[in-house]
Design a protein around this motif. Structure first.
Motif, PDB file in Angstrom:
ATOM      1  N   VAL A 114      11.419  33.806 -20.556  1.00 47.83           N
ATOM      2  CA  VAL A 114      11.125  35.115 -19.805  1.00 47.83           C
ATOM      3  C   VAL A 114      10.396  35.202 -19.186  1.00 47.83           C
ATOM      4  CG1 VAL A 114      12.491  36.465 -19.769  1.00 47.83           C
ATOM      5  CG2 VAL A 114      13.554  35.014 -21.402  1.00 47.83           C
ATOM      6  N   GLU A 115       9.053  35.491 -20.171  1.00 45.04           N
ATOM      7  CA  GLU A 115       7.555  35.717 -19.671  1.00 45.04           C
ATOM      8  C   GLU A 115       7.570  34.529 -18.601  1.00 45.04           C
ATOM      9  OE1 GLU A 115       5.438  36.691 -23.133  1.00 45.04           O
ATOM     10  OE2 GLU A 115       5.826  39.035 -22.175  1.00 45.04           O
ATOM     11  N   ALA A 116       7.262  33.063 -19.082  1.00 44.44           N
ATOM     12  CA  ALA A 116       7.153  32.453 -18.130  1.00 44.44           C
ATOM     13  C   ALA A 116       7.305  32.758 -16.584  1.00 44.44           C
ATOM     14  CB  ALA A 116       7.013  31.236 -18.625  1.00 44.44           C
ATOM     15  N   LEU A 117       8.418  32.259 -16.811  1.00 49.58           N
ATOM     16  CA  LEU A 117       9.585  32.651 -15.607  1.00 49.58           C
ATOM     17  C   LEU A 117       9.534  33.405 -14.137  1.00 49.58           C
ATOM     18  CD1 LEU A 117      13.079  31.149 -14.965  1.00 49.58           C
ATOM     19  CD2 LEU A 117      12.527  33.200 -13.914  1.00 49.58           C
ATOM     20  N   ILE A 118       9.277  35.044 -15.192  1.00 46.97           N
ATOM     21  CA  ILE A 118       8.842  35.692 -14.096  1.00 46.97           C
ATOM     22  C   ILE A 118       7.646  35.957 -13.896  1.00 46.97           C
ATOM     23  CG2 ILE A 118       8.631  38.867 -14.597  1.00 46.97           C
ATOM     24  CD1 ILE A 118      10.325  38.249 -16.203  1.00 46.97           C
ATOM     25  N   GLY A 119       6.576  35.551 -14.241  1.00 46.60           N
ATOM     26  CA  GLY A 119       5.156  35.145 -13.491  1.00 46.60           C
ATOM     27  C   GLY A 119       5.311  34.166 -12.547  1.00 46.60           C
ATOM     28  N   LEU A 120       6.273  32.833 -12.540  1.00 41.09           N
ATOM     29  CA  LEU A 120       6.770  32.051 -11.940  1.00 41.09           C
ATOM     30  C   LEU A 120       7.390  32.620 -10.542  1.00 41.09           C
ATOM     31  CD1 LEU A 120       7.648  28.489 -13.504  1.00 41.09           C
ATOM     32  CD2 LEU A 120       5.525  29.107 -12.440  1.00 41.09           C
ATOM     33  N   LEU A 121       7.932  34.055 -10.898  1.00 43.20           N
ATOM     34  CA  LEU A 121       8.807  34.166  -8.645  1.00 43.20           C
ATOM     35  C   LEU A 121       8.008  35.409  -8.771  1.00 43.20           C
ATOM     36  CD1 LEU A 121      12.493  35.125 -11.105  1.00 43.20           C
ATOM     37  CD2 LEU A 121      11.770  33.447  -9.481  1.00 43.20           C
ATOM     38  N   ARG A 122       7.177  36.102  -9.364  1.00 45.86           N
ATOM     39  CA  ARG A 122       5.720  37.096  -9.198  1.00 45.86           C
ATOM     40  C   ARG A 122       4.752  36.283  -8.928  1.00 45.86           C
ATOM     41  NH1 ARG A 122       5.713  40.714 -13.476  1.00 45.86           N
ATOM     42  NH2 ARG A 122       7.175  42.740 -12.650  1.00 45.86           N
ATOM     43  N   ALA A 123       4.645  35.167  -8.854  1.00 48.61           N
ATOM     44  CA  ALA A 123       3.552  33.723  -7.488  1.00 48.61           C
ATOM     45  C   ALA A 123       4.556  33.910  -6.425  1.00 48.61           C
ATOM     46  CB  ALA A 123       3.250  32.893  -8.926  1.00 48.61           C
ATOM     47  N   GLY A 124       5.733  33.940  -6.321  1.00 50.66           N
ATOM     48  CA  GLY A 124       6.351  33.468  -5.609  1.00 50.66           C
ATOM     49  C   GLY A 124       6.696  31.853  -5.148  1.00 50.66           C
ATOM     50  N   LYS A 125       6.959  31.360  -6.750  1.00 55.57           N
ATOM     51  CA  LYS A 125       7.374  29.727  -7.084  1.00 55.57           C
ATOM     52  C   LYS A 125       8.666  29.707  -7.959  1.00 55.57           C
ATOM     53  CE  LYS A 125       2.006  28.893  -7.512  1.00 55.57           C
ATOM     54  NZ  LYS A 125       1.129  28.311  -8.547  1.00 55.57           N
ATOM     55  N   PRO A 126       9.525  29.520  -7.101  1.00 52.86           N
ATOM     56  CA  PRO A 126      10.770  29.938  -7.390  1.00 52.86           C
ATOM     57  C   PRO A 126      11.332  28.639  -7.883  1.00 52.86           C
ATOM     58  CG  PRO A 126      11.231  31.120  -5.496  1.00 52.86           C
ATOM     59  CD  PRO A 126       9.743  30.558  -5.676  1.00 52.86           C
ATOM     60  N   THR A 127      10.538  27.178  -6.934  1.00 52.37           N
ATOM     61  CA  THR A 127      10.945  26.164  -7.083  1.00 52.37           C
ATOM     62  C   THR A 127      10.363  25.483  -8.091  1.00 52.37           C
ATOM     63  OG1 THR A 127       9.000  25.692  -5.468  1.00 52.37           O
ATOM     64  CG2 THR A 127      10.451  25.485  -4.462  1.00 52.37           C
ATOM     65  N   GLU A 128       9.392  26.134  -9.026  1.00 48.37           N
ATOM     66  CA  GLU A 128       8.808  25.830  -9.872  1.00 48.37           C
ATOM     67  C   GLU A 128       9.571  26.547 -11.446  1.00 48.37           C
ATOM     68  OE1 GLU A 128       4.618  25.856  -9.588  1.00 48.37           O
ATOM     69  OE2 GLU A 128       4.996  25.593  -8.180  1.00 48.37           O
ATOM     70  N   ILE A 129      10.774  26.972 -11.524  1.00 50.16           N
ATOM     71  CA  ILE A 129      10.638  27.709 -12.633  1.00 50.16           C
ATOM     72  C   ILE A 129      12.002  26.716 -13.130  1.00 50.16           C
ATOM     73  CG2 ILE A 129      10.593  29.853 -11.810  1.00 50.16           C
ATOM     74  CD1 ILE A 129      14.012  30.038 -11.113  1.00 50.16           C
ATOM     75  N   GLY A 130      12.653  25.237 -12.358  1.00 48.84           N
ATOM     76  CA  GLY A 130      13.565  24.371 -13.426  1.00 48.84           C
ATOM     77  C   GLY A 130      13.467  23.964 -14.254  1.00 48.84           C
ATOM     78  N   LEU A 131      11.683  23.724 -14.772  1.00 46.72           N
ATOM     79  CA  LEU A 131      11.196  23.179 -16.416  1.00 46.72           C
ATOM     80  C   LEU A 131      11.826  23.626 -16.856  1.00 46.72           C
ATOM     81  CD1 LEU A 131       9.061  21.051 -15.283  1.00 46.72           C
ATOM     82  CD2 LEU A 131      10.535  19.787 -15.752  1.00 46.72           C
ATOM     83  N   LEU A 132      12.234  25.202 -16.656  1.00 44.53           N
ATOM     84  CA  LEU A 132      12.307  27.063 -18.048  1.00 44.53           C
ATOM     85  C   LEU A 132      13.528  26.878 -18.368  1.00 44.53           C
ATOM     86  CD1 LEU A 132       9.454  29.406 -16.226  1.00 44.53           C
ATOM     87  CD2 LEU A 132       9.643  28.227 -18.991  1.00 44.53           C
ATOM     88  N   LEU A 133      14.530  26.329 -17.189  1.00 45.08           N
ATOM     89  CA  LEU A 133      15.455  25.982 -17.229  1.00 45.08           C
ATOM     90  C   LEU A 133      16.027  24.868 -18.661  1.00 45.08           C
ATOM     91  CD1 LEU A 133      16.889  26.618 -13.600  1.00 45.08           C
ATOM     92  CD2 LEU A 133      16.416  28.730 -15.416  1.00 45.08           C
ATOM     93  N   ASN A 134      15.055  24.253 -17.974  1.00 45.57           N
ATOM     94  CA  ASN A 134      15.201  23.131 -18.798  1.00 45.57           C
ATOM     95  C   ASN A 134      15.207  22.962 -20.266  1.00 45.57           C
ATOM     96  OD1 ASN A 134      16.777  21.737 -16.329  1.00 45.57           O
ATOM     97  ND2 ASN A 134      14.258  20.722 -16.516  1.00 45.57           N
TER      98      ASN A 134
END
Ligand code: GLA
Length: 370
Positions: free
Chosen positions: A264-284
């Motif tokens: 959860v924390e890592a995904l929020i970090g990616l969203l904050r960094a403007g990188k939502p395209t990179e959240i896929g691996l966390l979902l997997n």
């Protein structure tokens, strides 16, 4: 509004207020809420609308546009059955703080999809009563009250995520909630700006064991926390050390909860960094952890996730409690058709009922309509 018309024709007057509360999907942070952990749900565009007027005689009259027949009249809370328990439970928990109510309900949350239609019902009714009886409850207090109705009156030992999402979400945002402090933040989630969308895949499969297994997971987590000498699995800081002290299922459950909080924390970090395209691996990885460590997935959910990825999704996972319900897939707009085709084909091949696809745009939490 048709719920106002239904209210008027059943109860012979206009409702004094009308509230809408949405269902939710969870982006990440699954089975973490009752471990004092982190969650990141967002509200879906579907919900429950409650038209309500107060009554002075302690009676409750209740009608749903999705149920046949005359309105129910309750003198005792315990008379409520089925869907009515979620609404009457809210009144039961409020007790002396309210008298009676006339309530008409209209809902469009896809049933059985695991999108929290029950939380939407509780929160819409609680929000209306809060206004009508001048209770002065905050949205979080409304969420807690609704959760208590579900825990104590309906008997489902759920955490706080669904009701908090329904009460507190904001359009275009996901809700980051710390389930211990109950501190929350609305995190901008503008996937469309990155050419992405979240596709909900409703497996239309429901496994009866869901409720019993849910309670069992909670008990396993509480037992693991006791053995580790912490208040909740949220407090585990040395995962490797903790795993040495645990065995079997409790070891697996702990592994999931601790790593899921990190995700959860890592995904929020990616969203904050403007990188939502990179959240896929966390979902997997969340999905694999729910499947293998927490053991709450199902064949239909696994196939939905695997076929989405084969069809070009950037990531996918089951969402909600599990054992059926829905998966979510992060998909680039131009791949949406491919993903749907891939999942549909995989279901058809197995002779399963076709899944239902629903586009999920982050929507608003509970609000007054009239
Ligand atoms: C159900 C419960 C929630 C939460 C999820 C799993 O939706 O109602 O409180 O525990 O399962 O994350």
């Amino acid at each position: 509004m048709r719920v106002v018309e239904a209210f008027r024709s059943a109860f012979g007057a206009d409702p004094e207020t009308v509230w809408h509360a949405p269902g939710r999907v969870n982006l990440i942070g699954e089975h973490t809420d009752y471990n004092d952990g982190f969650v990141l749900p967002f509200a879906v565009p579907w919900g429950v609308t409650a038209a309500v007027s107060p009554r002075q005689d302690n009676r409750i009259r209740l009608l749903s546009m999705q149920a046949e027949g005359e309105p129910f009249t309750f003198r005792e809370y315990e008379e409520a059955t089925g869907w009515a328990r979620y609404a009457v439970g809210v009144l039961a928990v409020l007790g002396d703080r309210v008298r009676g109510a006339d309530i008409a309900i209209d809902g469009d949350v896809p049933q059985g999809a695991g999108l929290s239609s029950s939380a939407a019902l509780e929160v819409s009714v609680a929000s209306a009563l809060n206004e009508l009886y001048g209770l002065g409850l905050t949205p979080m207090e409304i969420a807690l009250l609704s959760q208590k109705a579900e825990n104590d009156f309906v008997g489902m030992p759920c955490g706080i995520m669904d009701q908090a999402a329904s009460a507190l979400c904001r359009e275009g945002h996901a809700l980051f909630l710390d389930c211990r402090s109950l501190g929350s933040r609305n995190i901008p989630l503008d996937l469309a700006a990155h050419g992405l969308s979240i596709l909900i895949i409703d497996t239309q499969a429901h496994h009866e064991l869901a409720d019993g297994e849910y309670a069992k997971r909670r008990a396993e987590c509480e037992s693991a926390a006791r053995k580790l000498g912490v208040d909740a699995l949220r407090d585990v800081t040395d995962l490797a050390g903790a795993l040495e002290l645990l065995h079997g299922d409790e070891r697996k459950r702990t592994m999931h909860v601790v790593t899921e909080n990190h995700r959860v924390e890592a995904l929020i970090g990616l969203l904050r960094a403007g990188k939502p395209t990179e959240i896929g691996l966390l979902l997997n990885s969340s999905h694999l952890s729910l499947r293998d460590q927490y053991e709450v997935s199902s064949p239909e959910l696994d196939v939905a996730v695997e076929a989405s990825l084969r069809g070009g999704a950037r990531g996918a996972r089951m969402t909600g409690g599990g054992f059926g319900g829905s998966a979510i897939a992060l998909v680039a707009e131009e791949r949406l058709d491919g993903v749907k085709e891939s999942v549909s084909a995989a279901y058809a091949e197995r002779g399963w009922q076709a899944p239902r696809f629903l586009p999920a745009t982050p929507s608003s939490g509970a609000r007054r309509l009239v």
